[in-house]
Design an enzyme around this catalytic site. Sequence first.
Site, mmCIF file in Angstrom:
data_model
loop_
_atom_site.group_PDB
_atom_site.id
_atom_site.type_symbol
_atom_site.label_atom_id
_atom_site.label_comp_id
_atom_site.label_asym_id
_atom_site.label_seq_id
_atom_site.Cartn_x
_atom_site.Cartn_y
_atom_site.Cartn_z
ATOM 1 N N ARG A 7 -2.563 -2.065 -3.508
ATOM 2 C CA ARG A 7 -3.745 -1.242 -3.338
ATOM 3 C C ARG A 7 -3.594 -0.054 -4.288
ATOM 4 O O ARG A 7 -2.595 0.666 -4.242
ATOM 5 C CB ARG A 7 -3.844 -0.726 -1.905
ATOM 6 C CG ARG A 7 -5.005 0.203 -1.747
ATOM 7 C CD ARG A 7 -5.008 0.899 -0.416
ATOM 8 N NE ARG A 7 -6.179 1.742 -0.365
ATOM 9 C CZ ARG A 7 -6.176 2.996 0.048
ATOM 10 N NH1 ARG A 7 -5.065 3.569 0.438
ATOM 11 N NH2 ARG A 7 -7.283 3.686 0.065
ATOM 12 N N GLU A 51 -7.904 -5.107 5.058
ATOM 13 C CA GLU A 51 -7.753 -4.770 3.642
ATOM 14 C C GLU A 51 -6.598 -5.550 2.999
ATOM 15 O O GLU A 51 -6.672 -5.936 1.835
ATOM 16 C CB GLU A 51 -7.557 -3.263 3.489
ATOM 17 C CG GLU A 51 -8.844 -2.514 3.809
ATOM 18 C CD GLU A 51 -8.663 -1.016 3.981
ATOM 19 O OE1 GLU A 51 -8.814 -0.297 3.002
ATOM 20 O OE2 GLU A 51 -8.396 -0.580 5.115
ATOM 21 N N HIS A 99 -12.652 3.151 0.073
ATOM 22 C CA HIS A 99 -12.604 2.098 1.104
ATOM 23 C C HIS A 99 -13.235 0.820 0.536
ATOM 24 O O HIS A 99 -13.740 -0.014 1.282
ATOM 25 C CB HIS A 99 -13.392 2.470 2.381
ATOM 26 C CG HIS A 99 -12.865 3.639 3.131
ATOM 27 N ND1 HIS A 99 -13.684 4.587 3.714
ATOM 28 C CD2 HIS A 99 -11.598 4.019 3.420
ATOM 29 C CE1 HIS A 99 -12.954 5.496 4.320
ATOM 30 N NE2 HIS A 99 -11.684 5.180 4.154
ATOM 31 N N ARG A 150 -12.272 15.658 7.108
ATOM 32 C CA ARG A 150 -13.097 15.982 5.928
ATOM 33 C C ARG A 150 -14.517 16.347 6.353
ATOM 34 O O ARG A 150 -15.088 15.724 7.242
ATOM 35 C CB ARG A 150 -13.159 14.807 4.956
ATOM 36 C CG ARG A 150 -11.832 14.410 4.353
ATOM 37 C CD ARG A 150 -12.032 13.416 3.215
ATOM 38 N NE ARG A 150 -10.786 12.852 2.758
ATOM 39 C CZ ARG A 150 -10.407 11.603 2.980
ATOM 40 N NH1 ARG A 150 -11.192 10.761 3.643
ATOM 41 N NH2 ARG A 150 -9.247 11.166 2.526
ATOM 42 N N ASN A 206 0.873 -1.168 0.000
ATOM 43 C CA ASN A 206 0.000 0.000 0.000
ATOM 44 C C ASN A 206 0.914 1.224 0.000
ATOM 45 O O ASN A 206 1.485 1.580 1.034
ATOM 46 C CB ASN A 206 -0.888 -0.038 1.255
ATOM 47 C CG ASN A 206 -1.872 1.121 1.299
ATOM 48 O OD1 ASN A 206 -1.801 2.043 0.475
ATOM 49 N ND2 ASN A 206 -2.770 1.083 2.248
ATOM 50 N N GLU A 229 -14.460 -0.335 15.340
ATOM 51 C CA GLU A 229 -14.008 -1.549 16.037
ATOM 52 C C GLU A 229 -13.741 -1.317 17.515
ATOM 53 O O GLU A 229 -13.722 -2.265 18.293
ATOM 54 C CB GLU A 229 -12.715 -2.067 15.377
ATOM 55 C CG GLU A 229 -12.946 -2.631 13.994
ATOM 56 C CD GLU A 229 -11.649 -2.950 13.253
ATOM 57 O OE1 GLU A 229 -10.628 -3.249 13.898
ATOM 58 O OE2 GLU A 229 -11.668 -2.882 12.008
#
Length: 398
Positions: free
Chosen positions: A91, A385, A180, A241, A7, A335
């Site tokens: 990714r 991921e 995502h 954001r 990634n 989580e």
Amino acid sequence: MKVLVLNCGSSSLKYQLIDMDNESVIAKGLCERIGIEGSKLTHKPTGKDTFKKEAPMPTHTEAIKLVMDALMDPEHGVIKDTSEISAIGHRVLHGGSKFTESTVVDEKVKQAIRDCFDLGPLHNPANLMGIEACEEAMPGTPNVAVFDTTFGMSMPEKAYMYAIPHEYYDKYSIRRYGFHGTSHMFVSGEVLKFCHLDPEKGKVIVCHLGNGGSISASIGGKCVDTSMGLTPLEGLIMGTRSGDIDPAVVQFICNKEGRDVNDVLNMLNKKSGVLGMSGGVSSDFRDIEAARAEGNRLAGVALDAFIYRVVKYIGAYTAAMNGVDAIAFTAGVGENDIKTRKRICENLSYLGVKIDDERNNVRGEARVISADDSKVQVVLYPTNEELAIARETVRLVG
Ligand code: AMP
């Protein structure tokens, strides 16, 4: 079969080497400050001591070489030779409208990733650098691109088209893509099995609540709607954001303060969200909660607004699917934040959602957190991921 998952960010590179025979992590690590002074590698081989090394990494090519050296080192290494790595999964942020699936990288795919630089200006160039660095370091080993946007490609037109003149879609592929995607694909797929839902018809809402946040609605693991848009700015209130906003706000601030659109968009991406709403307390939800507990009113408003927006999206997506079978929480906040999960679920009693406080008193493990008589199953399901990327890689080249 061993798969290396990469990634690449603009100045960082995260990796995991996964043994796909049992889906276990053999080693993982991170290169930081690529292209900046003070570059550092942190390498964590499973079952051995963590190894750190400061070394110049002017580009991702040097970073990959250092990762390879660490993986093959006689002391803290985990493989003898690069030939033990069967494939590399990358990714890639934006696949534009060209990719509806993960794909094996060839020259055409690299050009398509390049064509999407405009859509993912920070990530796509770094993702491509990572791919090219691997081609150089491990010639002949297949590279697979797993796009963050492909999960959203199954959205119907009514969900992905913006209500602007159609010519902008024709000219520039302006539409909602969603991000995502790897996380939403992984969690929605796992939750179908975990909750024993119909693999074709199970209706799942995934709340990926981290520093960035997004929600998806999927039926049988296929995305029907998701909250991020052309870019990750749309949707939920996030760490920095703004999420959904009237675009006229941009024009208003530009006119009032003589600023340009890029400048204001930068503010909406980097200085807004709970950071901006709280008057600058933090983009980290733990800090926001601590400030609220100490009586900081704006931190309280930011948290309330964050939860309110999540609740509204869950309502909208339940309507979009004409029902919901399971709601899943994942990523840092989803989580770990017991109180936020409870507060969200308390607003879903109209759906027959009943949270079980004892079951909800858990962090980071897959578990049903709703009561047995809840009409909708609510679950905590940790995202992974890297494993999702490795599985896609095996699916394509295994
Ligand atoms: P991610 O982007 O998925 O790594 O998530 C990062 C976010 O998760 C940060 O805002 C953290 O504050 C938040 N987070 C992590 N642990 C907790 C926790 N125990 N309670 C609340 N938020 C948490």
